[in-house]
Design an enzyme around this catalytic site. Structure first.
Site, short mmCIF file in Angstrom:
data_model
loop_
_atom_site.label_atom_id
_atom_site.label_comp_id
_atom_site.label_asym_id
_atom_site.label_seq_id
_atom_site.Cartn_x
_atom_site.Cartn_y
_atom_site.Cartn_z
N SER A 1 0.83 -1.19 0.00
CA SER A 1 0.00 0.00 0.00
C SER A 1 0.88 1.26 0.00
O SER A 1 1.71 1.43 -0.86
CB SER A 1 -0.97 -0.05 1.19
OG SER A 1 -1.95 0.95 1.12
N ASP A 13 -6.22 -4.91 -1.42
CA ASP A 13 -5.11 -4.42 -0.62
C ASP A 13 -4.19 -5.57 -0.17
O ASP A 13 -4.64 -6.60 0.32
CB ASP A 13 -5.66 -3.69 0.61
CG ASP A 13 -4.62 -2.83 1.29
OD1 ASP A 13 -3.64 -3.37 1.82
OD2 ASP A 13 -4.79 -1.60 1.31
#
Length: 345
Positions: A50, A201
Site C-alpha cells: 500500500s 489491498d
C-alpha cells in the site's frame, strides 16, 4: 551500489519492510528521507504494501533520476501531489477536530456518511467508473522503466481476491496498477484487475511480507518501518472501533507469523535447511513511533499538508533517534527483541 571513500564507513546493505496505512505513510516518507542521508547505508531489497509500496517505488524513481537527493525530492513531490489532490475532497476534519487540534476525521460529516454507506453499498454502486485520484499521481511519479533497471529489488504485495493468496510483484512487473492493487481497500475502491485477476489491498496477505527479502536478497539486516498498531491496551466498544481493530489484526497477521518464525528458528541450535538458516540469521530492526501508531483509523484519510508534514517530521525524528542508538548495530546484531515484541512488551 554507490561508491564510498576511504573516510566513509564501509557500506552496509539493508532490506526495508514498509507497512501500509494510508496517509500515515507520510511517517515512512520521513524515515526514508532521513535514512537516505546516511552515505554508508544502501538498500538491497524493499518489501512494501500500500503506502509503503508507493513510498518505495517513488524513492527508486527518484534515485534513478537524481541519486539520493533526487529520491528525497521525489518523495516530497509525491506527497505534495497527494495533498493537492485531496484539497477538495469531502474528507476534511470537522470544526470540533480543528478546534481541539485532533487529526482525526471522526467528526467529519463526509467521513461519517461514507462509513455508514460503505456498510450498505459497494464501490461498484458508489463509484461505477472506478475513479481513483492516485492513478494520475502514480503515472507521473513512478517510471516503470526506472523500476525495471534499479539495482534495488522491490517487492509489492497485493491480495488475489479469488484465492486470498498474496501476489508479490517484482521490479519488472510493477506498474501504477500494481501499486493501486496493493492499496485497494475493498470498501472504498473496485478491485484492480491485472492479467485477468482481481486484487485487493496487500495488507490482507502481508503488511508487508518479509519472505521475499529472505529468499531473494543478500542482506541479513531488515529494518521494519511500522505504522500499524499490533497491540491496543483497551478492548474497543464502539462499532467503528471494533471494525478498525478487526482490520488492524487482519493486516498484522502475516507479518506476525513471519516474525514468530524468525523467533522460533533463532532459538534452534540447528535451523536445518538452507532457507531455515537464512530466516534464523536475519537481523531485525524496527523504526516506529507511538505518536504515529496511536493515531486513529480515520486520520489515514486525512491528507492535509500540515498533517503530512507532521508525520514526515515525526518519521525523521524517530529515524534520527534510531540511528543515534543503533547505527553501530546494523550489520552486526538485531536491535529488535522479536520475542518481546510478539508478547506485547
Amino acid at each position: 551500489m554507490p561508491n564510498t571513500t576511504a573516510s566513509d564507513r564501509q557500506t552496509v546493505l539493508v532490506d526495508l519492510a514498509l507497512q501500509g496505512g494510508g496517509s500515515h505513510g507520510a511517517f515512512t516518507w520521513g524515515v526514508l528521507d532521513r535514512l537516505l542521508e546516511e552515505r554508508w547505508l544502501w538498500f538491497d531489497g524493499i518489501s512494501g504494501t500500500s503506502a509503503g509500496a508507493m513510498n518505495a517505488a517513488v524513492m527508486l524513481h527518484g534515485l534513478a533520476d537524481g541519486g539520493r537527493e533526487g529520491a528525497k525530492a521525489a518523495l516530497e513531490d509525491f506527497w505534495r501531489a497527494v495533498s493537492r489532490a485531496a484539497a477538495f475532497s469531502p474528507f476534511q476534519r470537522g470544526p470540533l477536530d480543528v478546534l481541539t487540534g485532533r487529526w482525526t476525521l471522526d467528526n467529519s460529516p463526509a467521513f461519517l456518511a461514507m462509513d455508514m454507506m460503505a456498510r450498505m453499498f459497494s464501490p461498484y454502486d458508489l463509484n461505477p467508473g472506478g475513479l481513483n485520484p492516485l492513478r494520475k499521481i502514480l503515472d507521473r511519479y513512478v517510471d516503470v522503466e526506472h523500476l525495471k533497471q534499479s539495482d534495488v529489488k522491490l517487492f509489492v504485495t497485493a491480495t488475489n481476491v479469488a484465492t486470498g493468496q498474496p501476489r508479490i510483484f517484482r521490479n519488472h512487473e510493477i506498474t501504477p496498477e500494481a501499486l493501486l492493487a496493493s492499496a485497494c481497500l475493498p470498501t472504498m475502491y473496485q478491485a484492480i484487475e491485472i492479467d485477468g485477476e482481481a486484487y485487493w489491498d496487500g495488507g490482507y496477505s502481508g503488511n508487508p511480507t518479509i519472505t521475499p527479502l529472505v529468499q531473494h536478497c543478500q542482506s541479513q539486516d531488515t529494518i521494519l518501518v511500522q505504522i500499524n498498531p499490533v497491540r491496543r491496551p483497551e478492548p474497543p466498544r464502539r462499532a467503528r472501533d471494533i471494525l478498525t481493530r478487526l482490520n488492524e489484526i487482519s493486516f498484522n497477521a502475516v507479518l506476525l507469523e513471519e516474525l514468530h518464525m524468525i523467533a522460533v528458528l533463532q532459538q534452534v541450535a540447528d535451523p536445518g535447511n538452507t532457507e531455515g538458516a537464512m530466516w534464523a540469521n536475519m537481523r531485525i530492526h524496527r523504526i516506529a513511533s507511538e505518536k504515529a501508531i496511536k493515531l486513529g483509523y480515520s486520520s489515514k484519510l486525512n491528507a492535509e499538508w500540515t498533517f503530512l508534514k507532521m508525520l514526515r517530521d515525526e518519521g525523521r525524528r524517530t529515524a534520527e533517534q534510531f540511528l543515534a542508538d543503533h547505527s553501530g548495530d546494523i550489520g552486526v546484531r538485531s536491535t529488535m527483541d522479536v520475542q518481546a515484541f510478539l508478547k506485547g512488551n
